[in-house]
Design a protein around this motif. Structure first.
Motif, PDB file in Angstrom:
ATOM      1  N   PRO A 282      48.463  21.170  -0.902  1.00  0.00           N
ATOM      2  CA  PRO A 282      48.259  22.598  -1.354  1.00  0.00           C
ATOM      3  C   PRO A 282      48.691  23.504  -0.164  1.00  0.00           C
ATOM      4  O   PRO A 282      48.076  23.631   0.839  1.00  0.00           O
ATOM      5  N   ILE A 283      49.497  24.668  -0.492  1.00  0.00           N
ATOM      6  CA  ILE A 283      49.781  25.640   0.411  1.00  0.00           C
ATOM      7  C   ILE A 283      49.045  26.954  -0.107  1.00  0.00           C
ATOM      8  O   ILE A 283      49.180  27.252  -1.277  1.00  0.00           O
ATOM      9  N   ALA A 284      48.282  27.450   0.749  1.00  0.00           N
ATOM     10  CA  ALA A 284      47.581  28.474   0.482  1.00  0.00           C
ATOM     11  C   ALA A 284      48.217  29.741   0.371  1.00  0.00           C
ATOM     12  O   ALA A 284      49.203  30.107   1.261  1.00  0.00           O
ATOM     13  N   ALA A 285      48.001  30.900  -0.609  1.00  0.00           N
ATOM     14  CA  ALA A 285      48.433  31.860  -0.522  1.00  0.00           C
ATOM     15  C   ALA A 285      48.007  32.985   0.423  1.00  0.00           C
ATOM     16  O   ALA A 285      47.035  32.760   0.832  1.00  0.00           O
ATOM     17  N   GLU A 286      48.927  33.697   1.170  1.00  0.00           N
ATOM     18  CA  GLU A 286      48.385  34.970   2.091  1.00  0.00           C
ATOM     19  C   GLU A 286      47.515  35.754   1.534  1.00  0.00           C
ATOM     20  O   GLU A 286      47.743  36.000   0.529  1.00  0.00           O
ATOM     21  N   ARG A 287      46.398  35.937   2.360  1.00  0.00           N
ATOM     22  CA  ARG A 287      45.345  36.885   1.886  1.00  0.00           C
ATOM     23  C   ARG A 287      45.099  37.501   3.089  1.00  0.00           C
ATOM     24  O   ARG A 287      45.234  37.442   4.017  1.00  0.00           O
ATOM     25  N   SER A 288      44.542  39.035   2.800  1.00  0.00           N
ATOM     26  CA  SER A 288      44.165  39.881   3.841  1.00  0.00           C
ATOM     27  C   SER A 288      42.823  39.414   4.450  1.00  0.00           C
ATOM     28  O   SER A 288      42.172  38.739   3.921  1.00  0.00           O
ATOM     29  N   GLY A 289      42.750  39.843   5.731  1.00  0.00           N
ATOM     30  CA  GLY A 289      41.313  39.373   6.468  1.00  0.00           C
ATOM     31  C   GLY A 289      41.679  39.137   7.773  1.00  0.00           C
ATOM     32  O   GLY A 289      42.707  39.185   8.518  1.00  0.00           O
ATOM     33  N   ILE A 290      40.491  38.952   8.499  1.00  0.00           N
ATOM     34  CA  ILE A 290      40.745  38.254   9.955  1.00  0.00           C
ATOM     35  C   ILE A 290      40.504  36.947  10.061  1.00  0.00           C
ATOM     36  O   ILE A 290      39.731  36.194   9.498  1.00  0.00           O
ATOM     37  N   TYR A 291      41.553  36.387  10.628  1.00  0.00           N
ATOM     38  CA  TYR A 291      41.842  34.877  10.749  1.00  0.00           C
ATOM     39  C   TYR A 291      41.957  34.435  12.219  1.00  0.00           C
ATOM     40  O   TYR A 291      42.372  35.135  13.119  1.00  0.00           O
ATOM     41  N   LEU A 292      41.749  33.078  12.346  1.00  0.00           N
ATOM     42  CA  LEU A 292      42.313  32.446  13.802  1.00  0.00           C
ATOM     43  C   LEU A 292      43.504  31.805  13.431  1.00  0.00           C
ATOM     44  O   LEU A 292      43.502  30.845  12.612  1.00  0.00           O
ATOM     45  N   GLN A 293      44.626  32.038  14.033  1.00  0.00           N
ATOM     46  CA  GLN A 293      45.729  31.109  13.666  1.00  0.00           C
ATOM     47  C   GLN A 293      45.853  29.972  14.688  1.00  0.00           C
ATOM     48  O   GLN A 293      45.917  30.378  15.944  1.00  0.00           O
TER      49      GLN A 293
ATOM     50  N   GLU B 169      50.143  19.779   8.386  1.00  0.00           N
ATOM     51  CA  GLU B 169      49.076  18.942   7.556  1.00  0.00           C
ATOM     52  C   GLU B 169      48.780  18.011   8.624  1.00  0.00           C
ATOM     53  O   GLU B 169      47.236  17.759   8.661  1.00  0.00           O
ATOM     54  N   ASN B 170      49.339  17.354   9.552  1.00  0.00           N
ATOM     55  CA  ASN B 170      49.049  16.406  10.405  1.00  0.00           C
ATOM     56  C   ASN B 170      47.949  16.942  11.483  1.00  0.00           C
ATOM     57  O   ASN B 170      46.942  16.452  11.718  1.00  0.00           O
ATOM     58  N   PHE B 171      48.502  18.315  11.967  1.00  0.00           N
ATOM     59  CA  PHE B 171      47.620  19.013  12.967  1.00  0.00           C
ATOM     60  C   PHE B 171      46.242  19.480  12.231  1.00  0.00           C
ATOM     61  O   PHE B 171      45.296  19.561  12.855  1.00  0.00           O
TER      62      PHE B 171
ATOM     63  N   TRP C 111      32.393  20.648  13.087  1.00  0.00           N
ATOM     64  CA  TRP C 111      31.419  21.858  12.942  1.00  0.00           C
ATOM     65  C   TRP C 111      31.900  22.882  12.339  1.00  0.00           C
ATOM     66  O   TRP C 111      31.198  24.100  12.284  1.00  0.00           O
ATOM     67  N   LEU C 112      33.281  23.096  12.064  1.00  0.00           N
ATOM     68  CA  LEU C 112      33.885  24.399  11.758  1.00  0.00           C
ATOM     69  C   LEU C 112      33.308  24.487  10.331  1.00  0.00           C
ATOM     70  O   LEU C 112      33.102  23.847   9.501  1.00  0.00           O
ATOM     71  N   LYS C 113      32.939  25.852   9.987  1.00  0.00           N
ATOM     72  CA  LYS C 113      32.279  26.315   8.724  1.00  0.00           C
ATOM     73  C   LYS C 113      33.524  26.993   7.845  1.00  0.00           C
ATOM     74  O   LYS C 113      33.053  27.066   6.524  1.00  0.00           O
ATOM     75  N   GLN C 114      34.305  27.819   8.480  1.00  0.00           N
ATOM     76  CA  GLN C 114      35.279  28.497   7.838  1.00  0.00           C
ATOM     77  C   GLN C 114      36.282  27.437   7.297  1.00  0.00           C
ATOM     78  O   GLN C 114      36.508  26.522   7.812  1.00  0.00           O
ATOM     79  N   PRO C 115      37.015  28.042   6.079  1.00  0.00           N
ATOM     80  CA  PRO C 115      38.037  27.190   5.474  1.00  0.00           C
ATOM     81  C   PRO C 115      39.190  26.934   6.404  1.00  0.00           C
ATOM     82  O   PRO C 115      39.590  28.081   7.159  1.00  0.00           O
ATOM     83  N   LEU C 116      39.912  26.112   6.396  1.00  0.00           N
ATOM     84  CA  LEU C 116      41.182  25.694   7.334  1.00  0.00           C
ATOM     85  C   LEU C 116      42.299  25.386   6.269  1.00  0.00           C
ATOM     86  O   LEU C 116      42.376  24.447   5.521  1.00  0.00           O
ATOM     87  N   ASN C 117      43.168  26.537   6.383  1.00  0.00           N
ATOM     88  CA  ASN C 117      44.317  26.350   5.443  1.00  0.00           C
ATOM     89  C   ASN C 117      45.585  26.594   5.922  1.00  0.00           C
ATOM     90  O   ASN C 117      45.773  27.015   6.924  1.00  0.00           O
ATOM     91  N   VAL C 118      46.531  26.147   5.202  1.00  0.00           N
ATOM     92  CA  VAL C 118      47.948  26.143   5.653  1.00  0.00           C
ATOM     93  C   VAL C 118      48.757  27.187   4.633  1.00  0.00           C
ATOM     94  O   VAL C 118      48.702  27.017   3.574  1.00  0.00           O
TER      95      VAL C 118
END
Length: 320
Positions: A239-250, A261-263, A273-280
């Motif tokens: 699944p490819i996540a839709a662009e959303r507003s907010g503060i992210y780490l790229q 996907e591999n990375f 230990w990551l708690k925040q969602p990781l999306n492409v």
């Protein structure tokens, strides 16, 4: 002369006192019998403390417990080296990409390359997973990952500390930590003699076949007499996540969704230990691996610092 012996004078002793004295004598004799002559009790010394920094440090971003967890299915000492041969270039795996804010432009065909630096190895945590080439990673094969050498290609790796060398086949991307130039398979690390140390100072030299087949070029890139293999369009299998507003780490940007996907899977395994969602997310034919959203920039910077300490890289903070 005749010597006459006289009995020693006796004194009256209380019966209770006599019994007590006898017990003391027996105890002393027993203790003396148990202790050898010249016995000195050992001095118990407190063991030296280990610095916390050493206890928490991970070698090269990989794991010391990444080795085999059972019987090794092959004899690594007699494992045949890779034989460099003519292979079509993987058009998708050789596309430019960006990881942790750093851009990488892979070579699209084998070319002279010789570098010295630090190498690490990866094992069962990636065993059976797909590499950037789409092949299944086999920790018992003589393969390696490199940020920019062509996929597939071949290189000779020399351990500068013990003189061991081995020829490996490049079929994966990485490492992405500063100071490391290559990740080799467990089997290659075994042959190079550094599976216990996790890291080694090496020299990596590419092996260029007499002729190459290049399918990464748009057209006319095939060598004479060799079939031209056309790269099929990449269709994301996740699944490819839709662009959303907010503060992210790229963490990375890829033109090939399979590499994204591999990375992404690799980051999840190394940073469990990551708690925040990781999306492409996908936009303009570019697939970005992003972590978040975060409540504010301070929280994002704190997580970025932890990632930097774990992988020796710096994610990019974006506010969209």
């Amino acid at each position: 002369m005749q010597i006459h012996s006289r009995p020693l004078p006796s004194f009256p002793v209380d019966a209770g006192l006599r019994t007590a004295l006898a017990g003391v004598v027996v105890a002393l004799l027993t203790a003396c019998a148990e202790l050898p002559l010249g016995f000195n009790p050992p001095v118990v010394q407190k063991p030296a403390s280990i610095p916390t920094s050493l206890l928490l440090k991970k070698p090269g971003g990989f794991y010391t417990d990444d080795g085999p967890d059972g019987i090794i299915p092959v004899n690594l000492d007699s494992l045949s080296e890779q034989v460099p041969r003519l292979e079509p270039m993987n058009a998708q795996a050789n596309q430019p990409y960006s990881v942790f804010g750093r851009d990488y432009v892979p070579l699209v065909e084998p070319a002279p390359y010789k570098r010295q630096g630090t190498a690490s190895w990866y094992g069962r945590k990636f065993h059976g997973q797909r590499t950037s080439s789409g092949e299944i990673y086999d920790m018992y094969a003589l393969t390696a990952a490199h940020p920019t050498l062509p996929i597939p290609s071949y290189a000779r790796v020399l351990n500068l500390e013990n003189g061991n060398s081995v020829v490996v086949r490049i079929n994966d991307r990485g490492p992405f930590s500063s100071g490391r130039i290559m990740d080799v398979s467990y089997a290659a690390a075994y042959r190079l003699g550094f599976v216990q140390e996790a890291l080694a100072n090496v020299e990596v030299e590419s092996i260029v076949p007499p002729a190459t087949i290049n399918t990464a070029r748009p057209s006319g890139g095939a060598a004479a007499g060799a079939p031209e293999i056309k790269a099929e369009a990449s269709t994301p299998q996740f699944p490819i996540a839709a662009e959303r507003s907010g503060i992210y780490l790229q963490l990375g940007a890829f033109s090939n969704p399979a590499n994204a996907e591999n990375f992404s899977n690799r980051v999840r395994r190394e940073l469990d230990w990551l708690k925040q969602p990781l999306n492409v997310t996908g936009r303009n034919n570019l697939y970005r691996l992003q972590l978040g959203p975060f409540r504010d920039r301070a929280e994002a910077n704190a997580v970025s610092l932890k990632i930097r300490e774990a992988l020796e890289v710096k994610p990019v903070v974006i506010n969209k």
